[in-house]
Write a protein that holds these residues in place. Structure first.
Motif, PDB file in Angstrom:
ATOM      1  N   ALA B  20       0.835  -1.207   0.000  1.00  0.00           N
ATOM      2  CA  ALA B  20       0.000   0.000   0.000  1.00  0.00           C
ATOM      3  C   ALA B  20       0.869   1.256   0.000  1.00  0.00           C
ATOM      4  O   ALA B  20       0.593   2.221  -0.722  1.00  0.00           O
ATOM      5  N   ALA B  23       2.274   1.844  -3.358  1.00  0.00           N
ATOM      6  CA  ALA B  23       1.279   2.414  -4.271  1.00  0.00           C
ATOM      7  C   ALA B  23       1.224   3.928  -4.112  1.00  0.00           C
ATOM      8  O   ALA B  23       1.244   4.673  -5.096  1.00  0.00           O
ATOM      9  N   CYS B  28      -0.191   6.349  -6.931  1.00  0.00           N
ATOM     10  CA  CYS B  28      -1.553   5.809  -6.998  1.00  0.00           C
ATOM     11  C   CYS B  28      -2.497   6.727  -6.213  1.00  0.00           C
ATOM     12  O   CYS B  28      -2.234   7.075  -5.072  1.00  0.00           O
ATOM     13  N   TYR B  31      -8.135   3.694  -5.526  1.00  0.00           N
ATOM     14  CA  TYR B  31      -8.192   2.262  -5.227  1.00  0.00           C
ATOM     15  C   TYR B  31      -9.651   1.854  -5.163  1.00  0.00           C
ATOM     16  O   TYR B  31     -10.465   2.500  -4.498  1.00  0.00           O
ATOM     17  N   ALA B  43      -6.269  -2.877   1.293  1.00  0.00           N
ATOM     18  CA  ALA B  43      -7.432  -1.984   1.212  1.00  0.00           C
ATOM     19  C   ALA B  43      -7.554  -1.151   2.480  1.00  0.00           C
ATOM     20  O   ALA B  43      -7.835   0.054   2.424  1.00  0.00           O
ATOM     21  N   LEU B  46      -5.013   1.640   2.535  1.00  0.00           N
ATOM     22  CA  LEU B  46      -5.291   2.671   1.532  1.00  0.00           C
ATOM     23  C   LEU B  46      -6.579   3.438   1.839  1.00  0.00           C
ATOM     24  O   LEU B  46      -6.699   4.608   1.477  1.00  0.00           O
ATOM     25  N   PHE B  57     -10.607   6.210  -2.206  1.00  0.00           N
ATOM     26  CA  PHE B  57     -10.757   4.780  -1.931  1.00  0.00           C
ATOM     27  C   PHE B  57     -12.237   4.457  -2.047  1.00  0.00           C
ATOM     28  O   PHE B  57     -13.077   5.192  -1.524  1.00  0.00           O
ATOM     29  N   SER B  66     -14.779  -3.667  -9.086  1.00  0.00           N
ATOM     30  CA  SER B  66     -13.564  -3.011  -8.593  1.00  0.00           C
ATOM     31  C   SER B  66     -12.617  -2.694  -9.737  1.00  0.00           C
ATOM     32  O   SER B  66     -12.141  -1.561  -9.871  1.00  0.00           O
ATOM     33  N   VAL B  70     -11.420   0.866 -11.457  1.00  0.00           N
ATOM     34  CA  VAL B  70      -9.995   1.181 -11.577  1.00  0.00           C
ATOM     35  C   VAL B  70      -9.667   1.598 -13.013  1.00  0.00           C
ATOM     36  O   VAL B  70      -8.976   2.596 -13.245  1.00  0.00           O
ATOM     37  N   MET B  81      -5.343   1.210  -8.734  1.00  0.00           N
ATOM     38  CA  MET B  81      -5.082  -0.208  -8.509  1.00  0.00           C
ATOM     39  C   MET B  81      -6.180  -0.878  -7.707  1.00  0.00           C
ATOM     40  O   MET B  81      -7.053  -0.219  -7.130  1.00  0.00           O
ATOM     41  N   THR B  82      -6.132  -2.210  -7.700  1.00  0.00           N
ATOM     42  CA  THR B  82      -6.999  -3.007  -6.857  1.00  0.00           C
ATOM     43  C   THR B  82      -6.163  -4.147  -6.301  1.00  0.00           C
ATOM     44  O   THR B  82      -5.074  -4.421  -6.796  1.00  0.00           O
TER      45      THR B  82
END
Lengths: 298, 383, 192
Positions: B20, B23, B28, B31, B43, B46, B57, B66, B70, B81-82
């Motif tokens: 995370a 990311a 990133c 999410y 998750a 984030l 998020f 998801s 993204v 991202m996921t």
């Protein structure tokens, strides 16, 4: 008329006329009527083309964005709303309009539809409901009427259909409206309201499929379907004054739901603010019971 | 092969947390995910961190949604991202294919657990290696990276974003439960020290922009929704302008370019490491957490005079053919330990082509392979 | 061979074995300057299922992240004790609460009434894991008391700082008393 663009110049302004025509739709299809309404709506509201994202799923309605000179995204079957959610949350200033068919939105995409409505992301969704899967050859969909025929219901359909508008209303949509491909001025008005609405707005457009549905069910051509729509649609205001018996077999058109609910981005701004403050989110015991009591599911 | 910095560092961190953090460091800002063991910590971290840096998020209704969100966010310009595990990874295959076809950068993390189906939710496995390569339908190239330590979870997440932006492709970070849940003391680099790559955007006037036009590099500049380059994005096979096509002279060049943009840059994409391979007669080829068992096995084998070494694959796909070929001259035996029944070992055999004996050490009992279990496959090893 | 000190806390979900693993890892890794790897294994249920946390401590970088042979086992259930019995180093120590584990396996056993000490010191049964950490800070050569205290305080929920401190002290004091007797009494093997 002064200041008004003729239909032809609107076509040149908004259609990708140099590339993608003739279109894929059958003669008499309702999708073109929606396309026209969409262009008039965007034009009237004055949004720059760069700010419009037109998203679709798979099926006849899914082919609509490719013809228009917006940012256009043709996604996977049923998932258009998920892509649209990502776009809107990443770039909130964009106007994101999602076009789906009935199978697209309520069968394979049914879960995404109700969750998009519940979440109240600021999107405009249009469901072209022609009661059938047209592109794949007339198979029954979640809105095919009981007893009628489809290419996968040669012995008659034995399931009951969704009422799409009531489904999304129950799921929490901020704005729900219904019209038909016959009621075009109404379609323009409702689409304008839907696009302008803060929150998840959905317009169900009742349409027809002369190629499959009408043919299999002895309903004649597009004109016959439109006549049927004209005769069976009742404006919401008028329906209020009608006796229940008189409404039997009819359906309502117009604005079915219009409520003010804070949209997802507005709510998420609170999350960002709290996250930046670095102080942990504290629940006050009195607030807890208030929140439980106001929880909509009870 | 360096395990990590000279001094033990001042932060105890889980692999999932490091992912995370990687990311965030890579830029990133979006999410979307669905809870699943053993990836949920990514998750959770984030959901706390992203809003603080102005990102978003969102927990979606499933894994298909998801990855859809993204991809949408990426098309609108956000690095996105996921993260998931086996069952969710299966659901994501549909949109991994879309991202390949429409060339949308995104990162998918799969913290592998035992399968098939619900399998062993809390226990490690490496059963998704071939799925990561071939899970979505249709011919497509893909980049898959595998970390073996907490620090590498950070580094490879950054790298996954960089590669996805550079090559406009989904990149899969294939972790496993051991690496994801393991805590180690790590020192993360300062944000300014992290090399971050961004997608190339078009610079031509919008009316000149041809969104899927071939370039010498093979990767067309990417227009962003809302930035003036209006174009059509579709999962249908499309021509250079993004419009669906059925023309043979447009289909084949598109498919060839999709592969060429990855295959022509293997030197940039593929990474591997070797340990004590200089004089090795037997090599272990390993990846992910199992590579740590393998490293231990090499240390123990060397202590009793066996000339063993380790080839650790960091890029799993495209498969590091060159790395395996480079050890074939010196090694007569290649041992491939895996927490599956031989998914990379078949690739090693394919490359070895009979020039070395390839022994697969498989364990599918829901725990990390032990060093002694690898050593049992070594000739001359006596416990 | 690289010297590794390997510890396992093992019990059922809710007994705080993972927290104990994290605190020990932080004490050794962050405050004590050692290399550490901490791993967990647990079943799908949050409460009640088998749960264990393992910590490998070393002065050198750690390759294989799981214990090979345990230097220290802290079982919080009888089953956890049985399961790990074959994994001990020859001079490994089993630190157990006689109220939780009555059948002791072969090996060196340090019997510390973790639960009773936890209740006495803090009034909370759940603090048995912290008492165990207090004992470990006197028994494990790679962590000292100050590091353990820092690490435990860093993980203590607000308002429980002092309780954590008292629990550590109680464990430490008890371990101090028996430290002179290391190796502790060796439990009789079944054949004896």
């Amino acid at each position: 008329m002064e200041g008004m663009k003729s239909g032809r110049s609107l076509i040149y302004q908004y259609l990708r006329h140099d590339k993608k025509f003739p279109h894929v739709w059958c003669p008499g299809c309702g999708n073109g009527i929606l396309l026209g309404s969409l262009i008039r709506t965007v034009h009237k509201l004055g949004y720059p083309k760069d700010d419009i994202v037109l998203v679709s799923g798979i099926g006849c309605a899914g082919r609509l964005p490719v013809y228009v000179d917006f940012n256009t995204l043709h996604t996977t079957h049923g998932r258009a709303l998920t892509f649209a959610t990502g776009i809107k949350l990443a770039k909130p200033h964009l106007k994101v309009i999602v076009v789906m068919g009935d199978g697209d939105a309520t069968a394979i995409g049914g879960n995404h539809l109700i969750h998009a409505a519940r979440r109240n992301v600021n999107l405009t969704a249009v469901v072209m409901n022609n009661s059938i899967y047209g592109m794949t050859g007339g198979q029954y969909s979640p809105t095919t009427p009981y007893g009628l025929k489809a290419s996968t219901a040669p012995h008659g359909h034995v399931e009951h259909g969704f009422n799409i508008s009531r489904l999304v209303e129950a799921a929490g949509a901020a704005f729900v409206a219904r019209c038909t491909v016959y009621h075009v001025p109404l379609m323009d008005r409702l689409l304008t309201q839907a696009v302008e609405k803060q929150g998840f707005a959905i317009l169900e457009v009742l349409s027809h499929c002369p190629t499959h549905f009408n043919k299999m069910n002895l309903l004649g051509g597009a004109v016959d379907s439109m006549r049927w729509m004209k005769e069976h649609a009742v404006p919401v205001e008028k329906a209020k004054r009608m006796a229940p018996e008189a409404l039997k077999g009819k359906f309502r058109i117009g604005v079915l739901v219009d409520r003010d609910i804070p949209d997802y981005q507005t709510e998420y701004e609170q999350v960002r603010r709290r996250a930046k403050e670095a102080a942990p989110y504290k629940l006050d015991p009195q607030e807890i019971s208030k929140m439980l009591e106001s929880h909509q599911i009870y | 092969m360096k395990m990590r910095a000279e001094e033990p560092a001042k932060k105890l961190m889980q692999g999932n947390e490091a992912c995370a953090e990687g990311a965030i460091a890579a830029g990133c800002r979006f999410y979307a995910g669905y809870p699943i063991t053993p990836s949920s910590e990514i998750a959770e971290v984030l959901s706390y961190r992203l809003p603080a840096v102005g990102g978003t998020f969102i927990q979606m209704e499933d894994e298909i949604a998801s990855l859809g969100a993204v991809i949408g966010a990426s098309l609108a310009g956000a690095k996105a991202m996921t993260a998931t595990s086996g069952p969710g990874f299966s659901l994501m295959q549909e949109h991994i294919g879309f991202a390949c076809m429409a060339e949308v950068p995104c990162v998918v993390v799969n913290v592998m657990r035992g399968g098939p189906s619900t399998g062993l939710p809390t226990l490690p496995a490496q059963g998704d290696v071939q799925q990561a390569r071939w899970g979505t339908h249709g011919d497509h190239p893909i980049i898959v990276l595998t970390p073996w330590s907490v620090r590498e979870c950070f580094d490879l997440t950054v790298r996954a974003f960089n590669l996805s932006e550079k090559y406009r492709t989904p990149v899969i970070l294939l972790m496993d439960e051991v690496v994801g849940h393991m805590r180690e003391n790590v020192e993360l680099p300062n944000p300014e020290e992290v090399e971050v790559l961004d997608r190339v955007k078009p610079t031509v006037p919008p009316e000149w922009y041809i969104p899927y036009e071939d370039t010498p590099f093979g990767v067309p500049p990417m227009g962003i929704f809302g930035e003036g380059y209006r174009y059509h994005v579709t999962g249908l096979l499309h021509d250079v302008r993004g419009f669906p096509t059925l023309r043979e002279d447009e289909i084949e060049p598109f498919m060839r370019r999709l592969f060429r943009k990855i295959w022509a840059h293997l030197n940039d994409i593929q990474q591997w490491e070797t340990y004590l391979m200089e004089d090795a007669e037997t090599a272990i080829v390993a990846y992910g957490s199992v590579a740590r068992s393998a490293m231990r096995a090499v240390v123990e084998a060397r202590e009793v005079g066996l000339r063993m070494g380790l080839l650790r694959l960091i890029t799993l796909w495209p498969f590091c053919r060159k790395a395996v070929e480079s050890i074939l001259d010196g090694c007569k035996t290649l041992i491939v330990p895996e927490m599956n029944l031989g998914q990379i070992s078949r690739e090693v055999k394919r490359v070895a082509q009979g020039r070395a004996q390839v022994r697969t050490v498989s364990r599918v009992l829901g725990r990390l392979i032990k060093p002694e279990e690898i050593l049992e496959a070594v000739e001359g090893w006596k416990a | 061979m690289t010297a590794r000190y390997e510890v396992r806390f093992s019990g059922t979900g809710g007994q705080g074995v993972v927290l104990a693993g994290i605190i020990l890892a932080e004490a050794a890794g962050l405050h004590g300057g050692q290399y550490v790897v901490q791993t967990v294994s647990y079943g799908p249920q949050v409460r009640g299922g088998m749960s264990s946390a393992e910590v490998v401590i070393s002065e050198r970088p750690i390759d294989y992240p799981k214990p090979i042979r345990l230097d220290l086992l802290v079982p919080f259930t009888q089953e956890a004790c049985h399961q790990a019995a074959g994994l001990m180093k020859e001079d490994g120590i089993i630190l157990l609460d006689p109220d939780l584990v009555s059948e002791t396996p072969e090996g060196w056993v340090a019997s510390v009434p973790l639960t009773r000490l936890a209740v006495e010191a803090t009034g909370r049964v759940q603090m048995a894991n912290i008492v165990a950490l207090g004992a470990i800070s006197r028994l494990c050569p790679l962590v000292d008391e100050a590091s353990m205290l820092d690490a435990a305080k860093g993980r203590a929920p607000k308002g429980l700082f002092e309780a954590f401190e008292r629990a550590l002290e109680a464990g430490g004091r008890f371990a101090e008393e028996i430290r002179g007797k290391i190796p502790f009494e060796k439990a009789p093997t079944p054949e004896d």
